[in-house]
Design an enzyme around this catalytic site. Structure first.
Site, PDB file in Angstrom:
ATOM      1  N   ASP A 177     -13.768 -29.283  -9.455  1.00  0.00           N
ATOM      2  CA  ASP A 177     -12.383 -29.156 -10.350  1.00  0.00           C
ATOM      3  C   ASP A 177     -12.400 -27.633 -10.474  1.00  0.00           C
ATOM      4  O   ASP A 177     -13.246 -26.853 -10.319  1.00  0.00           O
ATOM      5  CB  ASP A 177     -12.781 -29.737 -11.620  1.00  0.00           C
TER       6      ASP A 177
ATOM      7  N   HIS B  44      -3.143 -25.893 -14.997  1.00  0.00           N
ATOM      8  CA  HIS B  44      -4.367 -26.455 -15.741  1.00  0.00           C
ATOM      9  C   HIS B  44      -4.008 -26.522 -17.318  1.00  0.00           C
ATOM     10  O   HIS B  44      -4.755 -25.934 -18.394  1.00  0.00           O
ATOM     11  CB  HIS B  44      -5.552 -25.424 -15.720  1.00  0.00           C
TER      12      HIS B  44
ATOM     13  N   HIS C 185     -18.060 -28.121 -10.640  1.00  0.00           N
ATOM     14  CA  HIS C 185     -16.951 -27.106 -10.581  1.00  0.00           C
ATOM     15  C   HIS C 185     -17.286 -26.140  -9.616  1.00  0.00           C
ATOM     16  O   HIS C 185     -18.215 -25.462  -9.732  1.00  0.00           O
ATOM     17  CB  HIS C 185     -16.765 -26.431 -12.137  1.00  0.00           C
TER      18      HIS C 185
END
Length: 747
Positions: free
Chosen positions: A104, A159, A256
């Site tokens: 992500d 985001h 991530h």
């Protein structure tokens, strides 16, 4: 062809100057539009950069603890892949002994390439849920990612938690990310992961409608059932342990590749992959896991060059048509912003240093100049008492000419007055003659000429003058009784060729007048003190200046080559080896423009004319000896302080607004107030030197917010005109005659 009426009443064809003026005026509208477009482009670039970097609006809200009563139980208890085929919500789990490795928040220029290097080394694919703003900033990384055989999904554009956003904002977040992917890698995707999401049992009543709507549009929403929590930086061993599913179970695993320092993630990935392969696990993409569960048995085990060099991943579609073109335009615009904003930041630092340096220089030199010129024993030499000629060029000055002559009638110095009527059509000559008779002025001569412009009128006056010193003033200006005497005293020094007086705004009781009053006292007269001490005075104001007649004739008189004949003649005198000085006690009161339109017209002529004069005398940079002082000192200072710095000075305001919206409102406001404080300090000192009342400084904050912006636009307009070419003739501003004799003006 249009004809005009001469001063004798005959009709004549327009002159060459008038035809050129007409063409120039016709060109002004396109230039204004071009200047406006440049400002619009700069503003758009700044807004785009801020949007990409700061999540517009600063919405950092994350919803927690909301009810999930409206979410189907089959979804809450289901697998991590949510689809809506046939309008029915269906969840799919990752097959046993299979890992869908997901990442992500990327792409990140530091960490994403390192993740890709690990995946390539172990021949493992990944599914990357990308933030659209990051995609548009780092398109090359996305191309490499897709080319390597990895899969991409949408992680919104900025985001934000979509459960707080309107339908229009949700649509914009998705569409903009798709455009970014199209521009970066030529693809779109059907995979979606919402920011701040985890397992399906975290779906609540606020986010569920978002998933439903996206599902109806064909999107597959992806969650996780195993989270490495690498963002907590717990250490490599814990990241590996937390990312490991139950023995034999398949999993959508979250890591991530952006959003912070990810060195622990990079260190954990090889250990994790080796561990899972040792347990007999295979790695696939999300779409690969989905097809395997549906019986597609899609082979996705390696990094076999899909995307740019081979076939597309199942979730990818080639971008075509408008989507592709708009995406490429978005990426190109972001590339411009990525280059422009840092460059502007550097420019801002340079401008800031230059502006503060200028303020410091003005304060130091102005104080020294004031103390030098006002000490008791200071003298230019033997008092100048011989008569001088005062030249008043006038074009349609019926409102002001009587006041001008009345002020000259009170002069304490012997003068002759030449009123040069430049083809006026409003009876200026008759009014002047009547005023002279009424005042008993036998020293007034009125000369008429066909309309030819201010420089021609001044040259006519110089040729007709009877005395060796000529004083020039505007037809809307009034002198104090002692102005001429003060103005001519420096000519006791034979090296002095010209003297600049102290022009002051007479109609300062309006808002625009008060702003100009501040500008005259601080921006003009404080500057003149500095330039005087440095020996490189750039301009003798047309409202109040004096010259040796022979010096003017020596350099060819007032030139028609530029719109700023006063700057042109001043530089020419410097280059001829003549000294130009400032006499602060020679005060003249002038009528400043009373409307924004008139102000724009005047300042445009001034700024463009100054640029013309500087360009005309560019060879002064190579002048040698005493006559080269202006080129060595004055020219660089004028270019820096009157052209370059003012052109880039808007950066201070642009970045202030940018910082207030996208960075730190309080810090940006404090910085702006600090700059304003420095300017107020300089202005207050200038007012003290000129013995002006401080109450006008209350207008200064508003001046910075409104008036200064207009001056920026005028200068930008002038720069555009200078770059594209064009000429204008002497422009007549509308006057009211409200500036009376000095006795009636309070300072």
């Amino acid at each position: 062809m249009t004809t005009t009426t001469s001063s004798r009443g005959r009709r004549r064809a327009p002159t060459r100057i008038e035809r050129a003026a007409g063409r120039a005026v016709a060109l002004q509208k396109p230039r204004v539009i071009l200047a406006a477009l440049l400002l619009l482009a700069l503003t758009s670039v700044m807004l785009l950069d801020g949007y990409l970097r700061a999540e517009v609006g600063g919405d950092q809200r994350v919803r927690t603890g909301a009810s999930s009563s409206e979410v189907p139980d089959s979804v809450l208890d289901g697998g991590p892949i949510l689809t809506f085929r046939g309008g029915q919500a269906t969840t799919v789990s990752v097959p046993d002994k299979t890992i869908a490795l997901t990442f992500d928040d990327g792409p990140d220029p530091t960490w994403t390439p390192k993740v890709l290097a690990v995946l390539a080394k172990y021949d493992v694919p990944g599914t990357f849920f990308l933030v659209g703003s990051m995609v548009s900033r780092h398109p090359g990384i996305v191309r490499d990612l897709v080319r390597q055989g990895n899969e991409v999904g949408i992680h919104t554009f900025t985001h934000v938690d979509l459960s707080y956003q309107s339908d229009a904002r949700v649509r914009r977040e998705i569409t903009q990310t798709q455009l970014a992917l199209a521009g970066a890698a030529g693809i779109t995707t059907t995979l979606f992961r919402a920011p701040y999401s985890s397992e399906t049992n975290a779906i609540d009543n606020y986010s569920w409608p978002v998933y439903e709507k996206l599902g109806e549009e064909g999107y597959t929403s992806v969650f996780v059932d195993t989270d490495s929590d690498d963002w907590k930086k717990p250490g490599v061993s814990k990241i590996v342990r937390w990312a490991t599913p139950e023995d034999g179970k398949g999993a959508s695993v979250l890591f991530h590749d952006a959003g912070g320092e990810r060195s622990q993630t990079i260190a954990a990935l090889p250990e994790y992959i080796e561990k899972m392969k040792a347990k007999g696990y295979t790695f696939t993409t999300v779409s690969g896991a989905l097809e395997e569960q549906r019986g597609g048995a899609r082979a996705v085990g390696g990094t076999g060059g899909t995307g740019g060099t081979g076939g597309l991943q199942a979730a990818h579609h080639r971008a075509t048509g408008v989507t592709l073109y708009e995406g490429e335009a978005l990426v190109a615009a972001v590339a411009v912003a990525e280059w422009t904003v840092p460059a502007l930041s550097v420019g801002l630092m340079v401008v800031g240093v230059a502006v503060l340096g200028r303020f410091a220089m003005m304060l130091v030199l102005a104080r020294r100049h004031h103390r030098l010129r006002n000490r008791r024993r200071f003298s230019w030499g033997p008092a100048v008492t011989r008569p001088v000629s005062v030249i008043v060029p006038a074009y349609n000055e019926k409102e002001c000419i009587a006041n001008t002559l009345e002020s000259l009638a009170r002069s304490t110095h012997p003068i002759e007055v030449l009123v040069v009527d430049d083809g006026s059509t409003d009876g200026t000559s008759e009014i002047a003659r009547a005023a002279a008779d009424r005042l008993g002025m036998r020293n007034v001569r009125i000369v008429r000429q066909e309309n030819a412009g201010k420089p021609a009128a001044l040259n006519h006056g110089v040729r007709s003058a009877r005395h060796d010193i000529v004083v020039m003033m505007d037809g809307d200006t009034v002198f104090e009784p002692d102005t001429v005497r003060q103005l001519v005293q420096p000519f006791a020094d034979p090296r002095v060729g010209a003297v600049a007086g102290n022009a002051k705004v007479g109609n300062r009781d309006t808002l625009i007048g008060a702003w100009q009053h501040i500008e005259y006292v601080m921006g003009f007269n404080l500057d003149r003190r500095m330039y005087d001490l440095l020996g490189c005075m750039p301009t003798i104001p047309g409202a109040v200046g004096a010259f040796r007649r022979e010096a003017v004739l020596e350099v060819g008189g007032m030139s028609e080559d530029t719109l700023a004949e006063d700057t042109d003649i001043t530089i020419a005198l410097h280059r001829a080896g003549r000294q130009v000085v400032y006499q602060e006690h020679a005060r003249a009161w002038t009528e400043a423009p009373g409307s924004l339109k008139q102000l724009w017209s005047q300042r445009y002529r001034w700024s463009y004319g100054t640029m013309q004069a500087l360009w005309k005398h560019r060879r002064s940079l190579t002048d040698r000896g005493p006559s080269g002082r202006f080129g060595r000192v004055g020219m660089p200072l004028v270019v820096l302080f009157q052209v370059v710095t003012p052109v880039f000075a808007p950066l201070i305001d642009v970045f202030t607004v940018y910082s207030m919206v996208f960075v730190d409102f309080r810090a940006a406001l404090l910085a702006w107030l600090a700059v304003l404080g420095v300017q107020l300090l300089c202005a207050a000192y200038a007012f003290r030197l000129d013995r002006e009342k401080y109450r006008y400084l209350l207008m200064m904050p508003l001046q910075q917010l409104a008036y200064r912006q207009m001056m920026y636009l005028v200068l930008i307009h002038s720069c555009v005109t200078a770059l594209t070419g064009g000429r204008l003739r002497w422009q007549k501003l509308k006057r009211t005659g409200e500036v009376g004799t000095p006795a009636g003006v309070s300072s």
